[in-house]
Design a protein around this motif. Structure first.
Motif, PDB file in Angstrom:
ATOM      1  N   ARG A 409       2.661 -57.431 -37.874  1.00  0.00           N
ATOM      2  CA  ARG A 409       3.652 -56.303 -37.952  1.00  0.00           C
ATOM      3  C   ARG A 409       5.132 -56.380 -37.292  1.00  0.00           C
ATOM      4  N   GLN A 412       8.605 -56.192 -38.973  1.00  0.00           N
ATOM      5  CA  GLN A 412       8.462 -55.155 -40.011  1.00  0.00           C
ATOM      6  C   GLN A 412       8.643 -53.867 -39.443  1.00  0.00           C
ATOM      7  N   ASP A 413       7.529 -53.029 -38.834  1.00  0.00           N
ATOM      8  CA  ASP A 413       7.705 -51.839 -38.421  1.00  0.00           C
ATOM      9  C   ASP A 413       7.698 -52.000 -36.781  1.00  0.00           C
TER      10      ASP A 413
END
Length: 476
Positions: A409, A412-413
């Motif tokens: 992640r 990404q987020d």
């Protein structure tokens, strides 16, 4: 069944934690974190555990047990450093697992941490009490036996008065605010390290080389003493010393520039703490035969007195009394932030997640203070030392495995980590396995008590937490 599984794996949005923790004031620097971590790592354990571990498990090889524990803790520290730099939230592993794996796994990790913190507070206070009693006894002052230890009618003790007093005083100090306490902590740690260096220098003059032989005593069948099995058993008990890593991470939300500050604080604590542990334990077992430290919770001061260095022994006792307070400050601070995080998320009553005008979660702080006073004044020192390591190891396993979910992640987020655990994807697995092996080498009582603790935790979650969870109520 599918609906329940979906419910258990609901993940928290990290932006929610950023918003909720915004009321906590970010004041801690790298020096403050190293002070908190070193205050815990080079705290009660360095003044108490080397003698006990040498007598019960390792003989003169106690430095090897510290090295084994340091390797395992060091691997976990790398995982902590990366995770805390990406997820700078209060509650450390509890909050991280909520984001990475879902609320149920967050609760399990947090419940293990609660055992670690809760018992650590009691353990540290019990060590402080032992040193206070030793110091007063050297002046001819003794408390009634009934007030000198945990509940043990066979020995005539029922309550450890000094342990309860120490926890109460530190709870009051922390209620005044983190920034003021961090200054006290840094000063205490600096004085404590100077006196530990003095102990090493004086102790070296009383070394008897014969006490080191055999360095690794042969294993005694049916026991955890001797050989490499004794070293592993000693390392398992010593792991309590490295609770300081999680105590640092629990304060991420109150740290300036945590992306850089957290990794420096964690790794700095590891290096400094391990070096002092090895030096102190080598001197200690060189001064007297390891068997003489059995059931002695103040081995360093005792060794100096027996060697005729009464002034240095009393100085060490005074500094230990003050210095162990620094460990108590670090761990009570971290435990109150975990209780706050439980209340913040609704998994325990929400009043625990409230923050007062001093930017302190006072309700969580006083709750853990009073509960720890009861535990610390009732249970004996060696029992607490064994049990707390179990919670630490479970948390280390979770955080190490969490690196796999975190890496997917990052960018990404979640933001990219400013510090990355080296050796990915191999090292996180080795870290988790290492902690699992140490856990397996805990004594049977510790493992059974940990199972019982998790059963209680599951009952709390499924009867209260799952129905009052802020995450679920928001999703619905």
């Amino acid at each position: 069944m599918g609906a329940l599984l979906h419910r258990l794996l609901l993940k928290e949005d990290p932006s929610i934690y950023q918003l909720k923790d915004g009321s906590l004031e970010p004041t801690l620097t790298t020096i403050d974190l190293i002070g908190l971590g070193t205050g815990m790592v080079v705290g009660t354990a360095i003044f108490t555990l080397p003698g006990i571990v040498a007598a019960e498990h390792t003989g003169p090889a106690v430095p090897l047990a510290f090295i084994v524990a340091a390797v395992g803790a060091g691997l976990s520290a790398l995982a902590y450093a990366e995770t805390s730099s990406v997820l700078p939230f209060a509650g450390s592993a509890f909050s991280w697992m909520n984001v990475l794996f879902g609320e149920f796994f967050g609760w399990v990790a947090g419940w293990a941490l609660l055992a670690e913190y809760f018992i650590s507070v009691a353990f540290v206070a019990s060590g402080w009490s032992a040193y206070m009693q030793g110091f007063l006894a050297s002046l001819g002052i003794k408390l009634p036996v009934a007030l000198t230890g945990g509940f043990n009618p066979g020995k005539g003790s029922y309550l450890d008065l000094f342990a309860a007093f120490a926890i109460l005083v530190v709870g009051w100090l922390l209620s005044r605010g983190v920034h003021q306490v961090s200054r006290i902590e840094n000063t205490i740690v600096a004085i404590k390290l100077l006196v530990i260096i003095l102990f090493i220098a004086v102790g070296l003059t009383a070394i008897h080389p014969a006490n080191y032989l055999p360095f690794i005593p042969p294993h005694k069948p049916g026991t955890t003493f001797g050989g490499w099995s004794g070293i592993m058993a000693g390392a398992s008990q010593i792991f309590i010393a490295y609770v300081g890593f999680d105590a640092i991470a629990a304060n991420t939300a109150e740290t300036r520039n945590p992306q850089k500050t957290m990794p420096r604080g964690l790794i700095g604590t590891l290096v400094l703490g391990t070096g002092f542990f090895i030096a102190v334990s080598l001197v200690l077992v060189g001064m007297f035969k390891y068997s003489r430290y059995a059931n002695n919770a103040e081995p360093a001061a005792w060794a100096l007195r027996q060697a005729g260095h009464n002034f240095t022994a009393n100085l060490l006792s005074v500094v230990a009394l003050i210095g162990i307070f620094s460990a108590l400050i670090a761990i009570l601070l971290a435990s109150s932030r975990l209780i706050y995080a439980f209340g913040r998320d609704g998994l325990l009553p929400r009043f625990l997640g409230k923050i007062n005008h001093r930017h302190v979660p006072n309700r969580a702080l006083w709750t853990i203070t009073f509960l720890a006073m009861i535990l610390g004044s009732v249970f004996p020192f060696t029992f607490l030392a064994t049990l707390v390591s179990a919670g630490t190891l479970v948390a280390f396993i979770f955080v190490s495995l969490g690196i796999y979910a975190l890496r997917k992640r990052e960018g990404q987020d979640l933001p990219e980590a400013s510090f990355k655990m080296p050796g990915y994807p191999v090292l996180p697995a080795i870290s988790a396995i290492f902690s699992a092996v140490i856990f397996w080498n805990l004594n049977v009582d510790a493992k059974l008590l940990m199972v019982g603790w998790f059963v209680i935790g599951l009952l709390v979650y499924f009867t209260y937490g799952i129905r009052h969870s802020v995450l679920v109520n928001r999703k619905n």
